[in-house]
Design a protein around this motif. Structure first.
Motif, PDB file in Angstrom:
ATOM      1  N   ALA A  35       5.542   3.077  12.206  1.00  0.00           N
ATOM      2  CA  ALA A  35       5.158   4.503  11.938  1.00  0.00           C
ATOM      3  C   ALA A  35       6.518   5.184  11.398  1.00  0.00           C
ATOM      4  CB  ALA A  35       4.655   5.073  13.128  1.00  0.00           C
ATOM      5  N   PHE A  36       7.525   5.133  12.150  1.00  0.00           N
ATOM      6  CA  PHE A  36       8.645   6.119  12.000  1.00  0.00           C
ATOM      7  C   PHE A  36       9.277   5.436  10.497  1.00  0.00           C
ATOM      8  CE2 PHE A  36       9.948   6.282  17.048  1.00  0.00           C
ATOM      9  CZ  PHE A  36       9.597   7.526  16.528  1.00  0.00           C
ATOM     10  N   ALA A  37       9.418   4.187  10.213  1.00  0.00           N
ATOM     11  CA  ALA A  37       9.816   3.895   8.993  1.00  0.00           C
ATOM     12  C   ALA A  37       8.902   4.543   7.883  1.00  0.00           C
ATOM     13  CB  ALA A  37       9.555   2.383   8.800  1.00  0.00           C
ATOM     14  N   GLY A  95      -2.768   5.038  13.471  1.00  0.00           N
ATOM     15  CA  GLY A  95      -4.144   4.565  14.118  1.00  0.00           C
ATOM     16  C   GLY A  95      -4.275   3.379  15.048  1.00  0.00           C
ATOM     17  N   GLY A  96      -3.357   2.410  14.627  1.00  0.00           N
ATOM     18  CA  GLY A  96      -3.182   1.283  15.302  1.00  0.00           C
ATOM     19  C   GLY A  96      -2.638   1.740  16.615  1.00  0.00           C
ATOM     20  N   VAL A 142       0.988  -1.270   0.071  1.00  0.00           N
ATOM     21  CA  VAL A 142      -0.094   0.031  -0.014  1.00  0.00           C
ATOM     22  C   VAL A 142       0.862   1.118  -0.104  1.00  0.00           C
ATOM     23  CG1 VAL A 142      -1.774  -1.338   1.307  1.00  0.00           C
ATOM     24  CG2 VAL A 142      -0.258  -0.119   2.585  1.00  0.00           C
ATOM     25  N   PRO A 143       0.470   2.295  -0.442  1.00  0.00           N
ATOM     26  CA  PRO A 143       1.210   3.621  -0.504  1.00  0.00           C
ATOM     27  C   PRO A 143       1.606   3.871   1.107  1.00  0.00           C
ATOM     28  CG  PRO A 143      -0.774   3.739  -1.814  1.00  0.00           C
ATOM     29  CD  PRO A 143      -1.019   2.496  -0.784  1.00  0.00           C
ATOM     30  N   ALA A 144       2.726   4.745   0.959  1.00  0.00           N
ATOM     31  CA  ALA A 144       3.622   5.030   2.199  1.00  0.00           C
ATOM     32  C   ALA A 144       2.711   5.668   2.976  1.00  0.00           C
ATOM     33  CB  ALA A 144       4.730   5.983   1.939  1.00  0.00           C
ATOM     34  N   PRO A 145       1.929   7.014   2.634  1.00  0.00           N
ATOM     35  CA  PRO A 145       1.070   7.626   3.776  1.00  0.00           C
ATOM     36  C   PRO A 145       0.169   6.734   4.203  1.00  0.00           C
ATOM     37  CG  PRO A 145       1.232   8.920   1.483  1.00  0.00           C
ATOM     38  CD  PRO A 145       1.773   7.591   1.131  1.00  0.00           C
ATOM     39  N   ARG A 146      -0.426   5.662   3.491  1.00  0.00           N
ATOM     40  CA  ARG A 146      -1.632   4.946   4.008  1.00  0.00           C
ATOM     41  C   ARG A 146      -1.001   3.878   5.321  1.00  0.00           C
ATOM     42  NH1 ARG A 146      -4.806   1.785  -0.364  1.00  0.00           N
ATOM     43  NH2 ARG A 146      -5.045   3.957  -0.903  1.00  0.00           N
ATOM     44  N   ARG A 147       0.134   3.478   4.796  1.00  0.00           N
ATOM     45  CA  ARG A 147       1.057   2.663   5.880  1.00  0.00           C
ATOM     46  C   ARG A 147       1.142   3.622   7.124  1.00  0.00           C
ATOM     47  NH1 ARG A 147       4.595   1.568   1.391  1.00  0.00           N
ATOM     48  NH2 ARG A 147       6.141   2.597   2.390  1.00  0.00           N
ATOM     49  N   LEU A 148       1.515   4.865   7.025  1.00  0.00           N
ATOM     50  CA  LEU A 148       1.861   5.672   8.012  1.00  0.00           C
ATOM     51  C   LEU A 148       0.440   5.787   8.704  1.00  0.00           C
ATOM     52  CD1 LEU A 148       3.594   7.272   9.881  1.00  0.00           C
ATOM     53  CD2 LEU A 148       3.280   9.577   8.316  1.00  0.00           C
TER      54      LEU A 148
END
Length: 399
Positions: A322-324, A290-291, A279-285
């Protein structure tokens, strides 16, 4: 070749990054040189308390150390972008140990409080920005874009190891010798790590023509704001743990709970790094943040210290991922010629946010209970997710 790399999973994917030319040496030097970050704050407190100084002075000295670090990291980052890593890291690798040794000697000798605080401030102000430098180097070390998320996940995981290994190592040195000797060891590790890192990074740091300051990028500014808010959540959680443990009759156990949180983050980073992102980087973040906010909620109802440690472990798992994601986006949207400064600003924002979260969380604990501080962390975690959600919609990023 790209398809083969993208299909890598698990340990093979991690090895593809760690086995790239020059990576192992840099990672070892960075990890060794970053241990003092996890040792110094507790070391200052133990040093001053062993010398019979007050907790108030210890807190001020710790705050001075954090202030010095937050203030100077962007300055060093800008210098590195302009003149190269070797010319900045080598002097800092010599200066930082000297200042920290001076702090250990002065703090344990009953010297005036002003001198102790000044040296603590200077100790923070001379910490070599190894984390920012490592993140700057990843695109030159790992040429395949498909492996960049894994590289940044490994970086985030190693960042957590400093907070897992550093405090117990310091405690062991204090038990075997003294707080002063423990700070001497931190000084030596930080200095050697910085100089070795500089020697290995010198030929790999490719300077580019600078087109402006790091804060010129709107995308970077949004991510830095997110980092400051996330730091606030960390600070609020950190100050809540001693209050929780004190309520259960074992205040020192707070260190074990915070270590469990950092261990969870490291495990989450390793798990994320071993997977190919789909998935795109912003969505991963967004998902990671959120988690994190959701997984903080069980901390509100933990009945015992062991259960709290388990909850803390799981709440930490999204942190390194999240940092990644944030590192990947900061690298992508940094101003040309200002990459190291960009990552250094991120360190500053995290420290400033953590200081604010600790202060506000502490006030909430005094007026209520540790749950109020954890609730603050949850609110700030969701605020981070909202910032990233708006960022993703506004810039329409792809992976």
């Amino acid at each position: 070749m790209s398809t083969d790399v993208e299909s890598l999973r698990g340990v093979r994917r991690l090895r593809a990054v760690i086995g790239a030319p020059g990576v192992r040496g840099l990672l070892l030097a960075r990890s060794f040189g970053s241990l003092p970050i996890g040792m110094i704050p507790l070391g200052i407190i133990l040093l001053l308390r062993a010398a019979g100084r007050s907790y108030a002075l210890a807190g001020i000295a710790d705050g001075g150390y954090a202030l010095g670090l937050a203030a100077m990291q962007p300055v060093f980052g800008r210098l590195i972008d302009r003149i190269g890593m070797g010319r900045v890291l080598v002097p800092l690798g010599l200066l930082f140990p000297g200042v920290l040794v001076a702090l250990a000697l002065v703090g344990s000798s009953g010297a005036p409080a002003a001198a102790t605080v000044a040296l603590a401030l200077l100790s923070g102000a001379t910490v070599p920005p190894l984390g920012a430098c490592m993140r700057t180097l990843w695109p030159t070390l790992v040429s395949t874009p498909a492996l960049r998320p894994t590289a940044f996940a490994i970086d985030a995981t190693l960042q957590e190891l400093a907070f897992i290994v550093g405090p117990p190592l310091l405690a062991a040195l204090v038990a075997l010798a003294s707080p002063r000797v423990a700070l001497f060891a931190a000084a030596g590790g930080g200095g050697v790590g910085a100089i070795v890192f500089a020697s290995r990074a010198h030929a790999r740091h490719e300077r580019t023509r600078r087109t402006g300051g790091a804060l010129r990028s709107a995308g970077v500014r949004r991510l830095l704001a997110m980092s400051a808010v996330l730091g606030g959540a960390f600070g609020a959680t950190e100050v809540a743990m001693p209050a929780f443990c004190e309520r259960h009759g074992a205040r020192p156990a707070a260190g074990l709970i915070l270590a469990a949180l950092a261990l969870g983050s490291a495990c989450g980073g390793a798990f994320f790094g071993a997977r190919a992102p789909r998935v795109p980087a912003p969505r991963r973040l967004l998902v990671a943040l959120g988690g994190y906010a959701v997984l903080l909620a069980p901390l509100l109802v933990a009945p015992t210290i062991p259960v709290m440690a388990v909850f803390a472990f799981f709440s930490g798992m999204p942190i390194a991922p999240a940092f990644a994601g944030a590192y990947q986006l900061l690298d992508r949207f940094s101003v040309p010629g200002a990459v190291t400064e960009t990552f250094a600003w991120n360190t500053t924002c995290l420290f400033v946010g953590a200081s604010g979260g600790t202060a506000l969380g502490g006030a909430l604990i005094v007026g209520g209970s540790y749950r109020a501080s954890i609730a603050l962390a949850i609110v700030l975690g969701f605020a981070c997710a909202l910032l990233v959600a708006g960022y993703a919609r506004g810039t329409q990023l792809d992976s």
